[in-house]
Design a protein around this motif. Structure first.
Motif, short mmCIF file in Angstrom:
data_model
loop_
_atom_site.label_atom_id
_atom_site.label_comp_id
_atom_site.label_asym_id
_atom_site.label_seq_id
_atom_site.Cartn_x
_atom_site.Cartn_y
_atom_site.Cartn_z
N THR A 124 0.84 -1.20 0.00
CA THR A 124 0.00 0.00 0.00
C THR A 124 0.87 1.25 0.00
N ILE A 125 1.94 1.22 0.78
CA ILE A 125 2.88 2.35 0.80
C ILE A 125 3.55 2.52 -0.55
N VAL A 126 3.93 1.41 -1.18
CA VAL A 126 4.53 1.48 -2.52
C VAL A 126 3.57 2.13 -3.51
N GLY A 127 2.29 1.78 -3.40
CA GLY A 127 1.29 2.40 -4.28
C GLY A 127 1.21 3.89 -4.06
N ASN A 128 1.30 4.32 -2.80
CA ASN A 128 1.27 5.75 -2.50
C ASN A 128 2.49 6.47 -3.08
N VAL A 129 3.64 5.79 -3.01
CA VAL A 129 4.87 6.39 -3.56
C VAL A 129 4.76 6.50 -5.08
N LEU A 130 4.29 5.46 -5.73
CA LEU A 130 4.17 5.49 -7.18
C LEU A 130 3.20 6.57 -7.64
N ASP A 131 2.19 6.83 -6.84
CA ASP A 131 1.23 7.86 -7.23
C ASP A 131 1.86 9.24 -7.22
N GLN A 132 2.96 9.40 -6.50
CA GLN A 132 3.66 10.69 -6.47
C GLN A 132 4.60 10.88 -7.66
N VAL A 133 4.81 9.82 -8.44
CA VAL A 133 5.70 9.90 -9.60
C VAL A 133 4.89 10.46 -10.77
N THR A 134 4.98 11.73 -10.97
CA THR A 134 4.18 12.40 -12.00
C THR A 134 4.56 11.94 -13.41
N ALA A 135 5.77 11.37 -13.57
CA ALA A 135 6.18 10.89 -14.89
C ALA A 135 5.30 9.76 -15.39
N LEU A 136 4.59 9.10 -14.49
CA LEU A 136 3.70 8.02 -14.90
C LEU A 136 2.46 8.55 -15.61
N GLY A 137 2.19 9.81 -15.46
CA GLY A 137 1.06 10.41 -16.17
C GLY A 137 -0.27 9.77 -15.84
N SER A 138 -1.01 9.45 -16.89
CA SER A 138 -2.35 8.89 -16.70
C SER A 138 -2.32 7.47 -16.14
N TRP A 139 -1.16 6.82 -16.15
CA TRP A 139 -1.08 5.48 -15.57
C TRP A 139 -1.39 5.50 -14.07
N ARG A 140 -1.20 6.64 -13.44
CA ARG A 140 -1.48 6.72 -12.01
C ARG A 140 -2.95 6.51 -11.70
N LYS A 141 -3.80 6.70 -12.70
CA LYS A 141 -5.24 6.54 -12.46
C LYS A 141 -5.65 5.09 -12.21
N VAL A 142 -4.77 4.15 -12.56
CA VAL A 142 -5.08 2.74 -12.27
C VAL A 142 -4.61 2.34 -10.89
N LEU A 143 -3.97 3.25 -10.18
CA LEU A 143 -3.52 2.98 -8.82
C LEU A 143 -4.61 3.36 -7.83
N PRO A 144 -4.98 2.48 -6.91
CA PRO A 144 -5.98 2.84 -5.91
C PRO A 144 -5.58 4.06 -5.09
N ALA A 145 -4.27 4.21 -4.86
CA ALA A 145 -3.79 5.34 -4.06
C ALA A 145 -4.10 6.69 -4.72
N HIS A 146 -4.25 6.69 -6.03
CA HIS A 146 -4.51 7.95 -6.74
C HIS A 146 -5.85 8.54 -6.34
N TRP A 147 -6.76 7.70 -5.86
CA TRP A 147 -8.12 8.15 -5.56
C TRP A 147 -8.42 8.18 -4.07
N GLN A 148 -7.41 7.95 -3.23
CA GLN A 148 -7.69 7.76 -1.80
C GLN A 148 -8.24 9.02 -1.13
N TYR A 149 -7.93 10.19 -1.67
CA TYR A 149 -8.45 11.42 -1.07
C TYR A 149 -9.58 12.03 -1.89
N SER A 150 -10.20 11.24 -2.73
CA SER A 150 -11.35 11.73 -3.49
C SER A 150 -12.52 12.07 -2.58
N TRP A 151 -12.49 11.57 -1.34
CA TRP A 151 -13.57 11.89 -0.40
C TRP A 151 -13.62 13.39 -0.10
N ALA A 152 -12.55 14.11 -0.41
CA ALA A 152 -12.58 15.57 -0.21
C ALA A 152 -13.67 16.22 -1.04
#
Length: 286
Positions: free
Chosen positions: A217-245
């Motif tokens: 889970t931590i690795v997923g959070n780290v990968l979501d911070q890698v902006t070079a991944l671009g739209s690939w981050r959208k397949v990571l659950p961590a990318h949406w964890q703060y959507s509750w805002a």
């Protein structure tokens, strides 16, 4: 005795083996359940003490209100802040613990083979343990904001929820929005729950299952911070964890939470299927 003979045994009902109340009672009495409950219940008191010692948040001078800046505005704001500071990591731990320390702990105690010899069907055993694990995880996520709401109301009063985007919600409506937030946080943690549960079926080390789920889970959070991944981050659950805002806005937005829930549920279904399929073929004797 063959499986067919067992199925025809008088009084034997596969669906009634290992009832949920029995499994829940066993898990409730475990020390780690009491420790997690104590930690989550004490966190709001620690936060309130920190604000009492350090004074009110002073970041409001920048012209933009954040959840942390408005933590002491009301009980609702304090509960929202408690969720904000804990959703990223703290709430991951009880989910991984309750779902990852189930089958693996039975295997490490050498009691798994005796449960299956009772006989408890393997699918029934997994379903009972997963259901109880998810119920305990949900209870943990409800406990934290509930205690925080009580502590915040006692310390800062019952009032409207000051929104980060500006404006405020009446206290009654704010409670409903916080319930939506808690529900979404639970759904977003289904990935961690399913991952921990799958690991619990493939290892005899409970710590390995729990630690593996938290680590990935931590690795997923780290990968979501890698902006070079671009739209690939959208397949990571961590990318949406703060959507509750999006629920803490004058007009609640559902798009981000729906996408995040879909990603989370999709991962959870795949991992859950792997757990049931693998455990059905696992040798629990050797």
């Amino acid at each position: 005795m063959t499986a067919n003979a067992t199925a025809r045994a008088p009084g034997y009902r596969p669906g009634r083996t290992l009832p949920l109340r029995v499994e829940a009672r066993r898990q409730l009495r475990r020390r780690r359940t009491l420790v997690i409950t104590a930690v989550l219940a004490l966190l709001p008191f620690v936060l309130a003490l920190a604000f009492a010692i350090g004074g009110d948040p002073n970041g409001r001078g920048n012209g933009r209100i954040t959840l942390m800046d408005s933590a002491t505005a009301s009980g609702a704001n304090f509960a929202a802040t408690a969720l904000f500071v804990s959703a990223g990591f703290l709430l991951v731990v009880p989910v991984a613990l309750f779902c990852g320390d189930t089958v693996a702990s039975e295997a490490s105690w050498s009691s798994l083979r005796y449960l299956l010899a009772a006989p408890v069907p393997r699918a029934r055993l997994l379903l009972s343990k997963l259901t109880v694990g998810l119920l305990f995880s949900a209870a943990a996520m409800v406990l934290l904001p509930l205690v925080a709401l009580g502590v915040g109301t006692a310390a800062y009063g019952w009032g409207p929820l000051q929104l980060p985007t500006g404006g405020a919600l009446p206290a009654g409506e704010a409670v409903g929005r916080l319930a939506v937030v808690v529900g979404y946080v639970f759904v977003s943690q289904l990935v961690t729950a399913a991952l921990a549960f799958w690991l619990s079926t493939v290892t005899d080390a409970p710590l390995g299952a729990v630690g593996g789920a938290v680590g990935l889970t931590i690795v997923g959070n780290v990968l979501d911070q890698v902006t070079a991944l671009g739209s690939w981050r959208k397949v990571l659950p961590a990318h949406w964890q703060y959507s509750w805002a999006d629920a803490l806005q004058p007009t609640m937005e559902w798009a981000g939470m729906i996408q995040g829930a879909a990603v989370s549920v999709a991962y959870a279904l795949v991992l859950g299927a792997l757990a049931f399929r693998g455990f059905a073929r696992k040798d629990v004797v050797s």
